[in-house]
Design an enzyme around this catalytic site. Structure first.
Site, PDB file in Angstrom:
ATOM      1  N   CYS A 130       1.044  -1.582  -8.311  1.00  0.00           N
ATOM      2  CA  CYS A 130       1.969  -2.468  -9.009  1.00  0.00           C
ATOM      3  C   CYS A 130       1.334  -3.103 -10.235  1.00  0.00           C
ATOM      4  O   CYS A 130       2.037  -3.661 -11.076  1.00  0.00           O
ATOM      5  CB  CYS A 130       2.481  -3.554  -8.064  1.00  0.00           C
ATOM      6  N   CYS A 150       8.500  -3.383 -15.046  1.00  0.00           N
ATOM      7  CA  CYS A 150       9.196  -4.157 -14.020  1.00  0.00           C
ATOM      8  C   CYS A 150       8.183  -4.867 -13.125  1.00  0.00           C
ATOM      9  O   CYS A 150       8.317  -6.059 -12.829  1.00  0.00           O
ATOM     10  CB  CYS A 150      10.101  -3.245 -13.196  1.00  0.00           C
ATOM     11  N   CYS A 151       7.159  -4.143 -12.691  1.00  0.00           N
ATOM     12  CA  CYS A 151       6.116  -4.758 -11.870  1.00  0.00           C
ATOM     13  C   CYS A 151       5.355  -5.825 -12.649  1.00  0.00           C
ATOM     14  O   CYS A 151       4.995  -6.869 -12.101  1.00  0.00           O
ATOM     15  CB  CYS A 151       5.139  -3.691 -11.369  1.00  0.00           C
ATOM     16  N   CYS A 181      12.259   0.703  -4.977  1.00  0.00           N
ATOM     17  CA  CYS A 181      11.120   1.587  -5.248  1.00  0.00           C
ATOM     18  C   CYS A 181      10.335   1.948  -3.984  1.00  0.00           C
ATOM     19  O   CYS A 181       9.191   2.409  -4.080  1.00  0.00           O
ATOM     20  CB  CYS A 181      10.187   0.944  -6.265  1.00  0.00           C
ATOM     21  N   CYS A 215       9.242  -3.495  -3.142  1.00  0.00           N
ATOM     22  CA  CYS A 215      10.624  -3.799  -3.487  1.00  0.00           C
ATOM     23  C   CYS A 215      11.544  -2.670  -3.007  1.00  0.00           C
ATOM     24  O   CYS A 215      11.169  -1.497  -3.031  1.00  0.00           O
ATOM     25  CB  CYS A 215      10.756  -3.980  -4.996  1.00  0.00           C
TER      26      CYS A 215
END
Length: 248
Positions: free
Chosen positions: A224, A116-117, A201, A198
């Protein structure tokens, strides 16, 4: 010669190690001009560097990774600082855009936060940095163990020169500067958020946790990927992850 290839890293690193932030910023701008860009997450700890940029190199582009998952307060704080400081900010989105990413990957942060990062931060920054030769980052040695050995200048794998003008600052230095200059603070600071990423998280750190203790809480993840090398490994897993999307 692009990507700062003509810069003598060793010599300049020795000259700039321990230099005031404004000196390092001025050197980066004088050396690279509009081929340099900074990044910022627009949280409270970001404010001193943003303020110093506005005072000494106001035309320096500042890249903001707009993942689509930020707290609304972060976006409001970004806009406030842009207006108050007169910053030259460029927002970066994932290749698919926010809606396209959610449609394809769903809640990817729950299944694979590294991926995702990578898709929301590492990849967009890599794309943007194709236009720049130098990357000004606000990371500090005291933030995490991974960052403890960060030099003021270092060459990235793609040839970009990474410039870290605040690398010697401590958390105390950051807050002293904020207080001395009466600078704005991220609105979530009052709720105990010391380091803000974010929304899905990030949580307020517990007692005794470090500055970044609320990031990816409950997992071993601490970065990240912008300042580490896991991006390449994550990229290799993209095809497998693509088939695992769930509801947004």
């Amino acid at each position: 010669m692009g990507k700062g290839g003509s810069v003598d890293i060793t010599q300049r690193r020795d000259e700039l190690e321990g230099a005031p932030v404004e000196t390092v910023l001025r050197w980066a701008w004088d050396t690279f001009g509009d081929q340099a860009a900074a990044t910022s997450s627009f949280q409270s700890q970001s404010v001193p560097l943003l303020h110093l940029i506005s005072q000494h190199v106001p035309d320096l582009p500042i890249l903001f990774l707009d993942t689509g998952f930020h707290f609304p307060e972060t976006l409001e704080f970004r806009d406030q600082l842009i207006e108050e400081f007169g910053l030259n900010v460029r927002s970066l989105e994932p290749r698919l855009g926010h809606d396209g990413f959610r449609e394809k990957y769903g809640k990817l942060h729950q299944r694979d936060p590294n991926m995702c990062c990578y898709l929301n931060k590492v990849e967009p920054l890599e794309d943007a940095m194709e236009e720049y030769d130098a990357w000004v980052s606000g990371i500090r040695r005291d933030q995490t163990e991974n960052r403890a050995g960060t030099p003021v200048l270092q060459r990235e794998d793609d040839g970009t020169l990474k410039v870290c003008p605040m690398v010697e600052w401590t958390s105390r230095d950051v807050w002293t500067y904020i207080d001395e200059h009466d600078l704005p603070k991220h609105p979530l600071l009052e709720e105990g958020y010391l380091s803000i990423g974010c929304a899905p998280c990030t949580q307020a750190p517990g007692e005794g946790d470090g500055e970044r203790g609320g990031r990816w809480s409950g997992s071993e993840k601490t970065e990240c990927g912008l300042h580490t090398d896991f991006g390449e490994d994550s990229e290799n897993d993209t095809e497998a992850t693509n088939s695992e999307s769930d509801e947004t």
